[in-house]
Design a protein around this motif. Sequence first.
Motif, PDB file in Angstrom:
ATOM      1  N   MET A  97     -10.392 -37.612 -63.275  1.00 14.51           N
ATOM      2  CA  MET A  97      -9.837 -39.379 -64.603  1.00 14.51           C
ATOM      3  C   MET A  97     -11.944 -39.879 -64.562  1.00 14.51           C
ATOM      4  O   MET A  97     -11.554 -40.761 -65.178  1.00 14.51           O
ATOM      5  CB  MET A  97      -9.321 -40.192 -63.482  1.00 14.51           C
ATOM      6  N   ARG A 127      -4.430 -47.118 -72.393  1.00 12.22           N
ATOM      7  CA  ARG A 127      -4.331 -48.505 -71.570  1.00 12.22           C
ATOM      8  C   ARG A 127      -4.112 -49.791 -72.491  1.00 12.22           C
ATOM      9  O   ARG A 127      -5.197 -49.894 -73.189  1.00 12.22           O
ATOM     10  CB  ARG A 127      -5.664 -48.314 -70.584  1.00 12.22           C
ATOM     11  N   TRP A 139      -3.866 -44.961 -66.296  1.00 16.22           N
ATOM     12  CA  TRP A 139      -3.804 -45.120 -67.573  1.00 16.22           C
ATOM     13  C   TRP A 139      -2.558 -44.114 -67.743  1.00 16.22           C
ATOM     14  O   TRP A 139      -2.186 -43.428 -67.570  1.00 16.22           O
ATOM     15  CB  TRP A 139      -4.888 -44.125 -67.886  1.00 16.22           C
ATOM     16  N   GLU A 142      -7.536 -34.944 -71.882  1.00 19.96           N
ATOM     17  CA  GLU A 142      -5.972 -35.329 -72.194  1.00 19.96           C
ATOM     18  C   GLU A 142      -6.374 -36.855 -72.843  1.00 19.96           C
ATOM     19  O   GLU A 142      -6.742 -37.352 -71.800  1.00 19.96           O
ATOM     20  CB  GLU A 142      -5.165 -35.479 -70.196  1.00 19.96           C
ATOM     21  N   ARG A 176      -0.984 -41.376 -69.659  1.00 16.40           N
ATOM     22  CA  ARG A 176      -1.133 -39.893 -69.964  1.00 16.40           C
ATOM     23  C   ARG A 176      -0.293 -39.073 -70.945  1.00 16.40           C
ATOM     24  O   ARG A 176       1.428 -39.252 -70.547  1.00 16.40           O
ATOM     25  CB  ARG A 176      -0.833 -38.495 -68.397  1.00 16.40           C
ATOM     26  N   THR A 177      -0.355 -38.897 -71.939  1.00 17.04           N
ATOM     27  CA  THR A 177      -0.126 -38.446 -73.349  1.00 17.04           C
ATOM     28  C   THR A 177       0.837 -37.554 -73.026  1.00 17.04           C
ATOM     29  O   THR A 177       1.305 -37.211 -74.051  1.00 17.04           O
ATOM     30  CB  THR A 177      -0.742 -38.663 -74.244  1.00 17.04           C
ATOM     31  N   GLU A 178      -0.418 -36.564 -72.092  1.00 16.37           N
ATOM     32  CA  GLU A 178      -0.123 -34.935 -71.709  1.00 16.37           C
ATOM     33  C   GLU A 178      -0.382 -34.613 -73.554  1.00 16.37           C
ATOM     34  O   GLU A 178      -0.130 -33.125 -73.766  1.00 16.37           O
ATOM     35  CB  GLU A 178       1.791 -35.266 -71.858  1.00 16.37           C
ATOM     36  N   LYS A 194     -10.064 -37.981 -70.761  1.00  9.76           N
ATOM     37  CA  LYS A 194     -10.612 -37.467 -69.848  1.00  9.76           C
ATOM     38  C   LYS A 194     -10.226 -36.632 -69.342  1.00  9.76           C
ATOM     39  O   LYS A 194      -8.929 -36.025 -69.183  1.00  9.76           O
ATOM     40  CB  LYS A 194      -9.819 -38.820 -68.602  1.00  9.76           C
ATOM     41  N   MET A 196      -6.077 -40.009 -73.146  1.00 15.06           N
ATOM     42  CA  MET A 196      -4.871 -41.596 -72.271  1.00 15.06           C
ATOM     43  C   MET A 196      -5.252 -42.067 -73.374  1.00 15.06           C
ATOM     44  O   MET A 196      -5.649 -43.120 -74.043  1.00 15.06           O
ATOM     45  CB  MET A 196      -5.739 -41.658 -70.223  1.00 15.06           C
ATOM     46  N   PRO A 231      -8.387 -34.560 -67.004  1.00 15.55           N
ATOM     47  CA  PRO A 231      -7.185 -35.385 -65.830  1.00 15.55           C
ATOM     48  C   PRO A 231      -6.779 -35.133 -64.202  1.00 15.55           C
ATOM     49  O   PRO A 231      -6.410 -36.357 -63.930  1.00 15.55           O
ATOM     50  CB  PRO A 231      -5.760 -34.605 -66.372  1.00 15.55           C
TER      51      PRO A 231
END
Length: 478
Positions: free
Chosen positions: A322, A338, A361, A334, A363-365, A317, A336, A319
């Motif tokens: 979204m 869920r 969600w 990014e 966020r993994t970065e 997505k 993401m 960031p």
Amino acid sequence: MAPNVPELYELHFAVPMAGATLSALNVSLDEHALTIILHRLRPKIIFVDSEFAHLVSKVIDNKNNTHLQENHYDHKPLLVAIHDVSPDHGTQCDLEVPEYEQTLATGESDFQAVSPADECDPISVNFTSGSTGTPKAVAYSHRAAYLNSLGLILQYDMGKSPAFLWTVDMFRCNGWCFTWAMAALGGINVCIRNVSAKIIFDSIQLHKVTHLCGNGKPTILNMIAEFPLVDHPLHSMVVGIIAGTFPTTPVLERVQELGFNIVQGYGMTEALGPALIRPWRSWQHHHHDNDEDNHDDHNLKYREGLHNITLEAADVKDPTTMQSIPRDGETLGEVMLRGNTLMAGYLGNPEATREAFSGGWFRTEDLAARHPDGDIEVIDRARDLIVLEEKMISTLQIEAVLLGHPKVAEAAVIAQNDLKEGKCSNAEEILKFCEEKLQKKAMVPKSVWFGDLPMNSTGEVQKSQLRKMANATGKQCP
């Protein structure tokens, strides 16, 4: 705090059944890191392998440690020593502390296991590797661990009575939750104190191993591929689930020839281990559909095609908005996640938890592109991506090329402020290799440094330290 010994496996059940929360600690922690972590956990009991007993005892006895300061222990944890009686381990604890088996013998024979009052109560706390900063304390719920364990069984075709070789550390996401998955199947746990190619092959032959996992450096697959004493395939297929740095194509082909079916995983501590997977056969299909000689197509090695069956969703997505990015293989967003198989949150840090889950969600970065077939191609960590003349350059892809050079064992790529030109021995050879292998000229490194890479306790390169070194005024080759 113990390596992969049977006692640590037992504690993955005994501690929750006593109504307590488990935290398996990295055995590579130094005194400084261990002090900080124990201060955050405030444990009541510490089970410690005899090899590390003196270190733990020193930390909990040192009340003048500057890292504890005013908030030092208001109680002293009970220290219980685990004596490893295996023939290849001679270290015994000479401290006057209770011993594991003796402690168990004092228990009540009619003790009733304590069930959690709420399935969202914590079952364990795991610490991130700290490759991008201070390690975070990640809490897992009973519900998440239960669902993730079931997902592993289904996702990796574990069948009935599998034999699991413990090449992945149990302190990594509770062994990626295979601790509990194996018990659910009534499988065999082959616990090994140290990992080597000989131990792997001997264990496979002796115990008819069906599954093993691994990440970190050196990778399990590199160990297997380079082992000189095996020149014939295994008697039966072994499923290998790997994460972290993806090996080169020759390594993958070599381990497949030996009888390993490889599955690539992508995940993190907050996702209880690998959350997205890509089977070797799927990667191999893409590989052979392209050019006949496509050994250098490193982009495919970071694609993750499927997510854990118990994870609700995985997406890439924007960031900020979204919104899902276009599936064009180029637009970056990014990664993401869920679902219920994610962490409950960061222990004692609600602000960081809210930030991690902002927008509904996790966020993994990690930055990635999405392909028309749905594959997610992880490009780089957001903080590691290099932007040069409006072009985005993946350090992971360059590192993959560097690791393909026969003389390179480890590699790290970072952005560096322009400094005075400096040369290292054989740098020209490496740069020329990159020019031949990398498709984009902008991806070819400007300089090469040789030396020991700064690693954290789990064997991951600390790029933040490299950036400080590289951008220091006048800093040249170490």
